[in-house]
Design an enzyme around this catalytic site. Structure first.
Site, PDB file in Angstrom:
ATOM      1  N   ARG A  27      37.289 -11.619  13.383  1.00  0.00           N
ATOM      2  CA  ARG A  27      35.915 -11.324  12.963  1.00  0.00           C
ATOM      3  C   ARG A  27      35.794 -10.072  12.117  1.00  0.00           C
ATOM      4  NH1 ARG A  27      34.123 -12.977  18.173  1.00  0.00           N
ATOM      5  NH2 ARG A  27      36.338 -13.206  18.481  1.00  0.00           N
ATOM      6  N   THR A  28      36.557  -9.034  12.408  1.00  0.00           N
ATOM      7  CA  THR A  28      36.374  -7.791  11.640  1.00  0.00           C
ATOM      8  C   THR A  28      36.796  -7.992  10.174  1.00  0.00           C
ATOM      9  OG1 THR A  28      36.741  -6.508  13.639  1.00  0.00           O
ATOM     10  CG2 THR A  28      36.933  -5.329  11.569  1.00  0.00           C
ATOM     11  N   LYS A  42      59.058  -6.692   5.533  1.00  0.00           N
ATOM     12  CA  LYS A  42      60.433  -6.454   5.033  1.00  0.00           C
ATOM     13  C   LYS A  42      60.765  -4.968   5.079  1.00  0.00           C
ATOM     14  CE  LYS A  42      59.889 -10.201   1.711  1.00  0.00           C
ATOM     15  NZ  LYS A  42      59.474 -10.368   0.315  1.00  0.00           N
ATOM     16  N   ARG A  59      43.165  -1.632   9.243  1.00  0.00           N
ATOM     17  CA  ARG A  59      43.357  -1.815  10.686  1.00  0.00           C
ATOM     18  C   ARG A  59      44.840  -1.668  10.955  1.00  0.00           C
ATOM     19  NH1 ARG A  59      41.049  -6.184  14.862  1.00  0.00           N
ATOM     20  NH2 ARG A  59      39.314  -4.741  14.612  1.00  0.00           N
ATOM     21  N   HIS A 114      36.984   2.626  16.382  1.00  0.00           N
ATOM     22  CA  HIS A 114      36.563   1.450  15.616  1.00  0.00           C
ATOM     23  C   HIS A 114      35.091   1.691  15.257  1.00  0.00           C
ATOM     24  CE1 HIS A 114      36.238  -2.525  14.183  1.00  0.00           C
ATOM     25  NE2 HIS A 114      36.533  -3.234  15.257  1.00  0.00           N
TER      26      HIS A 114
END
Ligand code: NCD
Length: 317
Positions: A55-56, A83, A105, A135
């Site tokens: 959702r974010t 990688k 995030r 957050h």
């Protein structure tokens, strides 16, 4: 507001209310058939997600697109990060591509701050969740949702009683909400098993209780937190059944809420663990309103950080 939004501590009470008011204005403007404004046309916004999110990420993407910005989704899975490319290399690549804002995030607490302080990029940085730290846009959308349900608190949350229940220890949502809701004037109680409370919680400006049944009838807002098993390297409670019995919201507890009280959850919900399906789907639950409000609040944050043109109802071509 400053250039970045890394923590609720970046905002004064007036800044926070300004974001909520802007989100309210955007709600009115975009309520009609035209959902898109030209405000951020020509700007590039990068969603840089090193942790899973549904959702974010979608919410920020939708917010940016509704302001006509170009959006690049950079998910660490399947990118060169897997990688071994470092945050620095990734940031420099984004800089070379001309990103105006980076929404990050990351699993490490402090990652957003690191990116903002690094000098690797000139873009605005928005913290979309860093480890167990913060957050901020989730707390802002929660405050917006509370305010729209309780109009009597439109200019301050003094008198509003909020309980945040569950895995506070691992929750960046709880940290940002404690900072924001107390700044706005609410009285907060944290309810959690002792093992799921952070060390130092006594210095937070909140009450602590271990008795959910006693707290529920006293609050206007009951905010449940997800049990974040992915952040638990040891066992924090005897069994899921024990956890639900002590700290889960079931129908019996739901019925002891005061008449106007609401139930919130940032999602994703563990139905049957911290919240029963009946509670999640009941008329008390504002979970879907939280999701819808998230887009408006993130539009407001992007608008304020990126200094878009004055807000008007003018539709995008
Ligand atoms: C939260 C998160 O990722 O911190 N979810 C969200 O942003 N909607 C809470 C959680 O994952 O439990």
């Amino acid at each position: 507001m400053r250039k970045h939004l890394l923590s609720i501590n970046d905002l004064s009470r007036a800044d926070a209310f300004e974001i909520l008011d802007t989100a309210g204005a955007l709600a009115k403007i975009t309520d009609g058939p035209v959902k898109k404004l030209p405000t951020l046309r020509g700007l590039s916004i990068v969603n840089l997600f090193f942790e899973d999110s549904t959702r974010t990420r979608i919410s920020f993407e939708s917010a940016a697109k509704r302001l006509s910005a170009d959006v690049i989704n950079f998910s660490a899975k399947g990118s060169s990060v897997s990688k071994g490319e470092s945050l620095k290399d990734t940031a420099q690549t984004l800089q070379a591509m001309g990103a105006d804002a980076v929404i990050i995030r990351h699993g490490a607490s402090g990652a957003a701050q690191r990116l903002a302080d690094s000098g690797w990029i000139s873009a605005s940085v928005i913290n979309a969740g860093d480890g167990t730290h913060e957050h901020p846009t989730q707390a802002l959308l929660d405050a917006y949702t509370i305010r729209s349900r309780f109009p009597q608190y439109v200019s301050g949350f003094e008198g509003l009683r909020v309980a945040i229940v569950g895995d506070v220890l691992h929750s960046r949502v709880a940290r940002s909400n404690v900072l924001l809701l107390t700044k706005l004037g609410a009285k907060l109680t944290l309810v959690a098993p002792p093992t799921l409370l952070p060390v130092g919680v006594t210095e937070w400006n909140v009450d602590v209780s271990f008795d959910l049944d006693a707290v529920i009838p006293e609050v206007d807002v009951l905010m449940l937190l997800r049990v974040q098993s992915e952040r638990m390297k040891e066992s924090f409670f005897p069994s899921e059944r024990e956890y639900s019995r002590g700290y889960g919201l079931d129908s019996r507890r739901l019925n002891t809420l005061s008449e106007s009280a609401i139930v919130m959850h940032p999602g994703p919900m563990n139905r049957g663990l911290e919240i029963s399906a009946e509670s999640a789907d009941s008329h008390r639950s504002v979970v879907l309103a939280q999701v819808a409000n998230g887009v408006l609040v993130r539009m407001a944050v992007l608008y304020q950080l990126l200094g878009g043109a004055r807000l008007t109802g003018e539709a995008s071509a």
